[in-house]
Design a protein around this motif. Structure first.
Motif, PDB file in Angstrom:
ATOM      1  N   LEU A   1       0.837  -1.193   0.000  1.00  0.00           N
ATOM      2  CA  LEU A   1       0.000   0.000   0.000  1.00  0.00           C
ATOM      3  C   LEU A   1       0.875   1.247   0.000  1.00  0.00           C
ATOM      4  O   LEU A   1       1.667   1.444   0.922  1.00  0.00           O
ATOM      5  N   ALA A   2       0.720   2.066  -1.022  1.00  0.00           N
ATOM      6  CA  ALA A   2       1.442   3.336  -1.081  1.00  0.00           C
ATOM      7  C   ALA A   2       0.647   4.388  -0.319  1.00  0.00           C
ATOM      8  O   ALA A   2      -0.548   4.559  -0.552  1.00  0.00           O
ATOM      9  N   ALA A   3       1.295   5.080   0.588  1.00  0.00           N
ATOM     10  CA  ALA A   3       0.659   6.199   1.283  1.00  0.00           C
ATOM     11  C   ALA A   3       1.082   7.476   0.575  1.00  0.00           C
ATOM     12  O   ALA A   3       2.258   7.839   0.585  1.00  0.00           O
ATOM     13  N   ASP A   4       0.124   8.146  -0.067  1.00  0.00           N
ATOM     14  CA  ASP A   4       0.483   9.303  -0.884  1.00  0.00           C
ATOM     15  C   ASP A   4      -0.699  10.259  -0.947  1.00  0.00           C
ATOM     16  O   ASP A   4      -1.862   9.831  -1.061  1.00  0.00           O
ATOM     17  N   GLY A   5      -0.407  11.552  -0.880  1.00  0.00           N
ATOM     18  CA  GLY A   5      -1.459  12.556  -0.887  1.00  0.00           C
ATOM     19  C   GLY A   5      -2.282  12.572  -2.160  1.00  0.00           C
ATOM     20  O   GLY A   5      -3.393  13.109  -2.174  1.00  0.00           O
ATOM     21  N   GLY A   6      -1.747  11.980  -3.229  1.00  0.00           N
ATOM     22  CA  GLY A   6      -2.488  11.913  -4.476  1.00  0.00           C
ATOM     23  C   GLY A   6      -3.252  10.624  -4.658  1.00  0.00           C
ATOM     24  O   GLY A   6      -3.737  10.340  -5.766  1.00  0.00           O
ATOM     25  N   GLY A   7      -3.371   9.840  -3.613  1.00  0.00           N
ATOM     26  CA  GLY A   7      -4.030   8.544  -3.720  1.00  0.00           C
ATOM     27  C   GLY A   7      -5.514   8.644  -4.042  1.00  0.00           C
ATOM     28  O   GLY A   7      -6.182   9.613  -3.671  1.00  0.00           O
ATOM     29  N   THR A   8      -6.029   7.629  -4.723  1.00  0.00           N
ATOM     30  CA  THR A   8      -7.452   7.605  -5.073  1.00  0.00           C
ATOM     31  C   THR A   8      -8.297   6.918  -4.004  1.00  0.00           C
ATOM     32  O   THR A   8      -9.504   7.138  -3.929  1.00  0.00           O
TER      33      THR A   8
END
Length: 263
Positions: free
Chosen positions: A191-198
């Motif tokens: 799981l990528a934690a990123d502010g641009g996540g959907t």
């Protein structure tokens, strides 16, 4: 008592503030009573020397006695000497020189079910140490730090981890591509934690083993790294804040995992 701030021993300890010196010597410095207490309590076999000034020795008699009981050399030194060894402007009276505690990637991932925390291109030592502390608090299996990230033995990382550096397995030095491949081979969802996540954090299934991937403080995760992950997740922001910093977002993700896995 050590009284000469220019002595070779003092210079050698001070030099461990630099990564190149730590790599050459195969040792690093843990400074302050909290770090030394956790080090002696959890990994005393890695401690090579303990140094304390008279005031520190008087305040932390239990630590000094614990080191001596473990057969660790304890050196009394003047405040000037401790200051010359220290990485901080205001030394806390005691520090220890110790061996690295990182483990190979395969060994770090051998901790059974749960979740793993992966840091890649994380450059700020305070953030790295705080994430390690959060991983410890939330019961993560391990922390894996990629070769493109800050050195976990940087004095600021050691201080900001507040002893958690010695509480859970930490692996360093592998490329992020290798880390993600091994995590997937071990059956972990990535799981990528990123502010641009959907995908929003509250909507993500976290009850099966998984690895959180945390990226750089300024630009987050590279698109190529995000493409290697199973999901890209963002922490929802309900107020007017533009964003969360890395340590805050990581803590939210880790506590969400801890709660889901305990359930």
């Amino acid at each position: 008592m050590l009284t000469n701030p220019r002595a070779e021993r003092v210079k050698a300890v001070h030099a461990l503030g630099r990564r190149s010196a730590r790599l050459r010597a195969g040792r690093f410095v843990a400074e302050g009573p909290q770090a030394v207490r956790e080090l002696l309590g959890f990994r005393p076999e890695t401690v090579l020397d303990v140094y304390g000034d008279p005031e520190g020795g008087a305040r932390h008699t239990a630590l000094i006695e614990s080191a001596r009981t473990a057969g660790i050399p304890v050196h009394e030194c003047s405040p000037d000497v401790l200051g010359a060894m220290s990485d901080t402007q205001h030394p806390q009276g005691i520090l220890a020189v110790c061996r690295p505690v990182d483990v190979p990637l395969a060994a770090a991932l051998d901790g059974g079910p749960g979740f793993v925390v992966v840091l890649t291109h994380v450059r700020d030592p305070g953030n790295a140490g705080t994430v390690i502390r959060g991983a410890d608090a939330t019961g993560a299996r391990c922390v894996v730090v990629s070769d493109a990230s800050v050195d976990i033995y940087n004095p600021k990382v050691v201080r900001s981890s507040v002893g958690s550096l010695w509480h859970l397995p930490i692996s360093i030095g592998e490329s992020i591509e290798t880390i993600l491949a091994v995590c997937r081979d071990r059956g972990l969802r990535v799981l990528a934690a990123d502010g641009g996540g959907t995908d929003l954090l509250p909507d993500v299934e976290l009850q099966t083993p998984h690895a959180w991937v945390m990226g750089n403080e300024a630009w987050g995760l590279d698109p190529q790294i995000r493409s290697l992950c199973d999901q890209v997740v963002r922490v929802p922001i309900y107020g007017r804040a533009e964003s969360l910093n890395l340590a805050m977002a990581a803590t939210c993700c880790m506590y969400a995992s801890a709660g889901a896995l305990r359930t």
